[in-house]
Design an enzyme around this catalytic site. Sequence first.
Site, PDB file in Angstrom:
ATOM      1  N   ASN A 136       0.833  -1.207   0.000  1.00 37.69           N
ATOM      2  CA  ASN A 136       0.000   0.000   0.000  1.00 37.69           C
ATOM      3  C   ASN A 136       0.863   1.251   0.000  1.00 37.69           C
ATOM      4  O   ASN A 136       1.904   1.301   0.654  1.00 37.69           O
ATOM      5  CB  ASN A 136      -0.926   0.000   1.217  1.00 37.69           C
ATOM      6  CG  ASN A 136      -1.861  -1.196   1.208  1.00 37.69           C
ATOM      7  OD1 ASN A 136      -1.996  -1.851   0.186  1.00 37.69           O
ATOM      8  ND2 ASN A 136      -2.485  -1.485   2.328  1.00 37.69           N
ATOM      9  N   HIS A 176       5.836  -0.635  -2.662  1.00 36.03           N
ATOM     10  CA  HIS A 176       5.420   0.145  -3.831  1.00 36.03           C
ATOM     11  C   HIS A 176       5.534   1.645  -3.594  1.00 36.03           C
ATOM     12  O   HIS A 176       4.901   2.432  -4.289  1.00 36.03           O
ATOM     13  CB  HIS A 176       3.989  -0.250  -4.251  1.00 36.03           C
ATOM     14  CG  HIS A 176       3.908  -1.653  -4.778  1.00 36.03           C
ATOM     15  ND1 HIS A 176       2.718  -2.320  -4.975  1.00 36.03           N
ATOM     16  CD2 HIS A 176       4.882  -2.509  -5.165  1.00 36.03           C
ATOM     17  CE1 HIS A 176       2.973  -3.544  -5.443  1.00 36.03           C
ATOM     18  NE2 HIS A 176       4.274  -3.678  -5.563  1.00 36.03           N
ATOM     19  N   CYS A 228       9.339  20.409 -11.313  1.00 35.98           N
ATOM     20  CA  CYS A 228      10.328  20.550 -10.244  1.00 35.98           C
ATOM     21  C   CYS A 228      10.674  22.026 -10.036  1.00 35.98           C
ATOM     22  O   CYS A 228      11.002  22.725 -11.005  1.00 35.98           O
ATOM     23  CB  CYS A 228      11.581  19.766 -10.631  1.00 35.98           C
ATOM     24  SG  CYS A 228      12.922  19.927  -9.456  1.00 35.98           S
ATOM     25  N   THR A 241      -4.678  -8.877   0.295  1.00 37.41           N
ATOM     26  CA  THR A 241      -4.057  -8.748  -1.028  1.00 37.41           C
ATOM     27  C   THR A 241      -4.544  -9.864  -1.948  1.00 37.41           C
ATOM     28  O   THR A 241      -4.741 -10.995  -1.493  1.00 37.41           O
ATOM     29  CB  THR A 241      -2.508  -8.737  -0.965  1.00 37.41           C
ATOM     30  OG1 THR A 241      -1.992  -8.772  -2.307  1.00 37.41           O
ATOM     31  CG2 THR A 241      -1.937  -9.890  -0.170  1.00 37.41           C
TER      32      THR A 241
HETATM   33  P1  OAD Z   1      -6.073  -5.707  -5.037  1.00 32.77           P
HETATM   34  O1  OAD Z   1      -7.078  -4.650  -5.332  1.00 32.77           O
HETATM   35  O2  OAD Z   1      -5.538  -6.510  -6.163  1.00 32.77           O
HETATM   36  O3  OAD Z   1      -6.687  -6.760  -3.998  1.00 32.77           O
HETATM   37  C1  OAD Z   1      -7.332  -6.382  -2.822  1.00 32.77           C
HETATM   38  C2  OAD Z   1      -7.682  -7.648  -2.073  1.00 32.77           C
HETATM   39  O4  OAD Z   1      -8.216  -7.296  -0.825  1.00 32.77           O
HETATM   40  C3  OAD Z   1      -8.689  -8.556  -2.777  1.00 32.77           C
HETATM   41  O5  OAD Z   1      -8.208  -9.883  -2.758  1.00 32.77           O
HETATM   42  C4  OAD Z   1      -9.961  -8.404  -1.923  1.00 32.77           C
HETATM   43  O6  OAD Z   1     -10.713  -9.608  -1.853  1.00 32.77           O
HETATM   44  C5  OAD Z   1      -9.374  -8.080  -0.573  1.00 32.77           C
HETATM   45  N1  OAD Z   1     -10.230  -7.251   0.303  1.00 32.77           N
HETATM   46  C6  OAD Z   1     -10.948  -6.136  -0.025  1.00 32.77           C
HETATM   47  N2  OAD Z   1     -11.521  -5.599   1.053  1.00 32.77           N
HETATM   48  C7  OAD Z   1     -11.182  -6.392   2.112  1.00 32.77           C
HETATM   49  C8  OAD Z   1     -11.461  -6.374   3.518  1.00 32.77           C
HETATM   50  N3  OAD Z   1     -12.200  -5.411   4.087  1.00 32.77           N
HETATM   51  N4  OAD Z   1     -10.948  -7.357   4.292  1.00 32.77           N
HETATM   52  C9  OAD Z   1     -10.188  -8.359   3.735  1.00 32.77           C
HETATM   53  N5  OAD Z   1      -9.883  -8.418   2.427  1.00 32.77           N
HETATM   54  C10 OAD Z   1     -10.353  -7.450   1.620  1.00 32.77           C
HETATM   55  O7  OAD Z   1      -4.902  -5.006  -4.199  1.00 32.77           O
HETATM   56  P2  OAD Z   1      -3.426  -5.532  -3.931  1.00 32.77           P
HETATM   57  O8  OAD Z   1      -3.392  -6.998  -3.733  1.00 32.77           O
HETATM   58  O9  OAD Z   1      -2.875  -4.669  -2.866  1.00 32.77           O
HETATM   59  O10 OAD Z   1       0.475  -2.063  -7.481  1.00 32.77           O
HETATM   60  O11 OAD Z   1      -2.735  -5.173  -5.297  1.00 32.77           O
HETATM   61  C11 OAD Z   1      -1.374  -5.364  -5.435  1.00 32.77           C
HETATM   62  C12 OAD Z   1      -0.778  -4.284  -6.292  1.00 32.77           C
HETATM   63  O12 OAD Z   1      -1.429  -4.240  -7.549  1.00 32.77           O
HETATM   64  C13 OAD Z   1      -0.980  -2.872  -5.743  1.00 32.77           C
HETATM   65  O13 OAD Z   1      -0.011  -2.485  -4.823  1.00 32.77           O
HETATM   66  C14 OAD Z   1      -0.882  -2.044  -6.972  1.00 32.77           C
HETATM   67  C15 OAD Z   1      -1.826  -2.872  -7.815  1.00 32.77           C
HETATM   68  O14 OAD Z   1      -1.879  -2.595  -9.087  1.00 32.77           O
HETATM   69  C16 OAD Z   1       0.946  -1.051  -8.226  1.00 32.77           C
HETATM   70  O15 OAD Z   1       0.309  -0.035  -8.422  1.00 32.77           O
HETATM   71  C17 OAD Z   1       2.320  -1.285  -8.758  1.00 32.77           C
END
Ligand code: OAD
Length: 241
Positions: free
Chosen positions: A102, A119, A147, A188
């Site tokens: 995050n 990230h 800048c 995640t």
């Molecule tokens: P995602 O949006 O891919 O996934 C979020 C996850 O959180 C999903 O699996 C949901 O089921 C879960 N979720 C949502 N709300 C929840 C809650 N209240 N309790 C438990 N689980 C919940 O986000 P990330 O896995 O963080 O990278 O994504 C990884 C990376 O991809 C990010 O850091 C970003 C993105 O594109 C970049 O921007 C480089």
Amino acid sequence: MDADLNAARRAVRDCRSMCVLTGAGVSAESGVPTFRGPGGMWKNRDPMSLATPEAFEEDPKTVWEWYQWRRGLIRKCSPNAGHAAIARIEREKEDFLLVTQNVDGLHRLAGSKKMAEFHGNIWIVRCTGCGREEEVRDDFPVLPPRCPSCEALLRPGVVWFGEQIPSAALSESLAMLERCDVLLIAGTSSVVQPSASFAYAVARRRGTVIEVNLEETPISDVARYSFRGRTGELLPAILCA
Ligand code: OAD
């Protein structure tokens, strides 16, 4: 479920070395939209098409408008009970590392200190010319911002698809994966590397992997305990028992 919850609590309580990996789901209950879930789209654009160096090169104004929108949302958000539970368990463990994907800074606001931001951070701004970095909390009146020293374009201090994870954060995390007794993975989708492979690294050497997510993910079968539910409820239940 109750038996598993008790077993997971015991694993956390008894471990010496612990790693926590978080994703956007942990901040969802604070009001920050996830990337792949509902509310992640912006003006019909998929975030995945905006968070790239190519998108920035082609249209920095649009990419900045998206980041300014996200910064505006995050500014109004506060850490939730899940962030607080993670900050609290850090203080109880001799050896601890939080790895977060995050960029919202909410873990830090909740009190987390031993942390690797994989990230980057949305409040950091970096010059594409001279490399100068600074924290900027206010909105930029003109987008894309430039800048003040060298006039080159400024960019958000985050890691985009195709870019390297900051090397200190990566090496610290890889070392932790080699030694932690427990890896807790929360909120995640476990589809973005390298964090998507953390569970395999720890399970391979028989460490305990615990997952908390609303849904099943690609690593759910690898986890010894995989809980379906909200991090705001389950993290306090597992970590603060
Ligand atoms: P995602 O949006 O891919 O996934 C979020 C996850 O959180 C999903 O699996 C949901 O089921 C879960 N979720 C949502 N709300 C929840 C809650 N209240 N309790 C438990 N689980 C919940 O986000 P990330 O896995 O963080 O990278 O994504 C990884 C990376 O991809 C990010 O850091 C970003 C993105 O594109 C970049 O921007 C480089």
